[in-house]
Design a protein around this motif. Sequence first.
Motif, mmCIF file in Angstrom:
data_model
loop_
_atom_site.group_PDB
_atom_site.id
_atom_site.type_symbol
_atom_site.label_atom_id
_atom_site.label_comp_id
_atom_site.label_asym_id
_atom_site.label_seq_id
_atom_site.Cartn_x
_atom_site.Cartn_y
_atom_site.Cartn_z
ATOM 1 N N TYR A 119 -2.751 60.571 30.866
ATOM 2 C CA TYR A 119 -1.391 60.035 30.769
ATOM 3 C C TYR A 119 -1.249 59.321 29.435
ATOM 4 O O TYR A 119 -2.140 58.570 29.030
ATOM 5 C CB TYR A 119 -1.104 59.068 31.921
ATOM 6 C CG TYR A 119 -1.358 59.685 33.257
ATOM 7 C CD1 TYR A 119 -0.483 60.632 33.780
ATOM 8 C CD2 TYR A 119 -2.489 59.358 34.000
ATOM 9 C CE1 TYR A 119 -0.724 61.216 35.009
ATOM 10 C CE2 TYR A 119 -2.739 59.935 35.228
ATOM 11 C CZ TYR A 119 -1.852 60.869 35.722
ATOM 12 O OH TYR A 119 -2.097 61.454 36.940
ATOM 13 N N MET A 120 -0.130 59.554 28.767
ATOM 14 C CA MET A 120 0.036 59.046 27.413
ATOM 15 C C MET A 120 1.469 58.560 27.194
ATOM 16 O O MET A 120 2.406 59.088 27.785
ATOM 17 C CB MET A 120 -0.294 60.181 26.439
ATOM 18 C CG MET A 120 -0.096 59.874 25.009
ATOM 19 S SD MET A 120 -0.490 61.327 24.035
ATOM 20 C CE MET A 120 -0.528 60.598 22.440
ATOM 21 N N ARG A 121 1.637 57.576 26.347
ATOM 22 C CA ARG A 121 2.945 57.123 25.859
ATOM 23 C C ARG A 121 2.973 57.419 24.363
ATOM 24 O O ARG A 121 2.112 56.943 23.622
ATOM 25 C CB ARG A 121 3.128 55.624 26.060
ATOM 26 C CG ARG A 121 3.385 55.268 27.466
ATOM 27 C CD ARG A 121 4.859 54.957 27.614
ATOM 28 N NE ARG A 121 5.172 54.827 29.018
ATOM 29 C CZ ARG A 121 6.177 55.449 29.602
ATOM 30 N NH1 ARG A 121 6.973 56.217 28.912
ATOM 31 N NH2 ARG A 121 6.407 55.294 30.875
ATOM 32 N N ASN A 122 3.951 58.250 23.931
ATOM 33 C CA ASN A 122 4.011 58.552 22.509
ATOM 34 C C ASN A 122 4.749 57.436 21.771
ATOM 35 O O ASN A 122 5.173 56.453 22.368
ATOM 36 C CB ASN A 122 4.622 59.934 22.249
ATOM 37 C CG ASN A 122 6.043 60.061 22.730
ATOM 38 O OD1 ASN A 122 6.704 59.078 23.024
ATOM 39 N ND2 ASN A 122 6.514 61.284 22.815
ATOM 40 N N ARG A 123 4.920 57.606 20.464
ATOM 41 C CA ARG A 123 5.503 56.539 19.646
ATOM 42 C C ARG A 123 6.937 56.209 20.027
ATOM 43 O O ARG A 123 7.404 55.116 19.778
ATOM 44 C CB ARG A 123 5.418 56.928 18.175
ATOM 45 C CG ARG A 123 4.001 56.852 17.654
ATOM 46 C CD ARG A 123 3.929 57.196 16.203
ATOM 47 N NE ARG A 123 2.583 56.958 15.700
ATOM 48 C CZ ARG A 123 2.154 57.402 14.547
ATOM 49 N NH1 ARG A 123 2.939 58.115 13.774
ATOM 50 N NH2 ARG A 123 0.928 57.147 14.163
ATOM 51 N N SER A 124 7.651 57.161 20.609
ATOM 52 C CA SER A 124 9.027 56.874 21.040
ATOM 53 C C SER A 124 9.052 56.330 22.474
ATOM 54 O O SER A 124 10.105 56.278 23.093
ATOM 55 C CB SER A 124 9.891 58.132 20.928
ATOM 56 O OG SER A 124 9.412 59.128 21.801
ATOM 57 N N ASP A 125 7.903 55.958 22.998
ATOM 58 C CA ASP A 125 7.721 55.378 24.331
ATOM 59 C C ASP A 125 8.074 56.355 25.454
ATOM 60 O O ASP A 125 8.475 55.960 26.535
ATOM 61 C CB ASP A 125 8.516 54.076 24.484
ATOM 62 C CG ASP A 125 7.929 53.200 25.589
ATOM 63 O OD1 ASP A 125 6.688 53.203 25.745
ATOM 64 O OD2 ASP A 125 8.702 52.547 26.294
ATOM 65 N N ARG A 126 7.911 57.630 25.179
ATOM 66 C CA ARG A 126 8.122 58.650 26.203
ATOM 67 C C ARG A 126 6.786 58.955 26.855
ATOM 68 O O ARG A 126 5.776 59.136 26.180
ATOM 69 C CB ARG A 126 8.688 59.912 25.559
ATOM 70 C CG ARG A 126 8.980 60.996 26.544
ATOM 71 C CD ARG A 126 9.771 62.121 25.872
ATOM 72 N NE ARG A 126 9.928 63.209 26.810
ATOM 73 C CZ ARG A 126 9.286 64.363 26.712
ATOM 74 N NH1 ARG A 126 8.481 64.599 25.711
ATOM 75 N NH2 ARG A 126 9.465 65.300 27.616
ATOM 76 N N GLY A 127 6.759 59.043 28.160
ATOM 77 C CA GLY A 127 5.524 59.328 28.874
ATOM 78 C C GLY A 127 5.209 60.815 28.903
ATOM 79 O O GLY A 127 6.103 61.652 29.023
ATOM 80 N N LEU A 128 3.947 61.145 28.793
ATOM 81 C CA LEU A 128 3.477 62.526 28.885
ATOM 82 C C LEU A 128 2.345 62.594 29.903
ATOM 83 O O LEU A 128 1.472 61.740 29.912
ATOM 84 C CB LEU A 128 2.940 63.014 27.536
ATOM 85 C CG LEU A 128 3.928 63.205 26.404
ATOM 86 C CD1 LEU A 128 3.194 63.399 25.096
ATOM 87 C CD2 LEU A 128 4.786 64.408 26.685
#
Length: 192
Positions: free
Chosen positions: A81-90
Amino acid sequence: MLQAWLSIGYIVLLAILVLAFILWRRGGPVLSIAALVVGIPLWFGWEYARPTWTTGVITGTEVRRSDPDARGNTTDFEYIYMRNRSDRGLELTNDDSWWWLKRNSERVFNDAKTAQSRNTEVTLMWNRWRSTLFTWFPNVIAIGPAGSWPFWSARTIIFYGLSVVLWLSYFYAFFRLRRSTAPPRDRDPEAV
């Protein structure tokens, strides 16, 4: 939002549609439909396999065990689980991939757990789509420190090199077919 629509995948899809329109306008409706029938599924397959990379912070890792099958065998599924720089979860899976010659999913999972515990920013390279309807998750291909490293990896260079050959061959083949099926006056303007 505009950046997503200007991605290379949508540009290739637009080129397929423009090719079909040109073939249609020049009097080749059968060839135009054939270009769509071949091009659209080819594009979907290419888009499914195309690598993408995202930089962000890993917020969690998880291993889920499947229910036993008829023989009693179970399978472990690894999720990152990851949060990218735009704070979107993946949500991503971590499977071996013959297509990408990835046989190191345990090392990738270990790197993800380390990045999670250190709370460091990393870049993940992944392919496939996310579909909640079919419960599909993108697959992590590689992980590394934050930056632009995935573009220069050998896998990415080979993929995009073969992609250029694939798409140029597709467009050349349909332009060549159009030329070979055109009436003689369309082939050589001096013949009239």
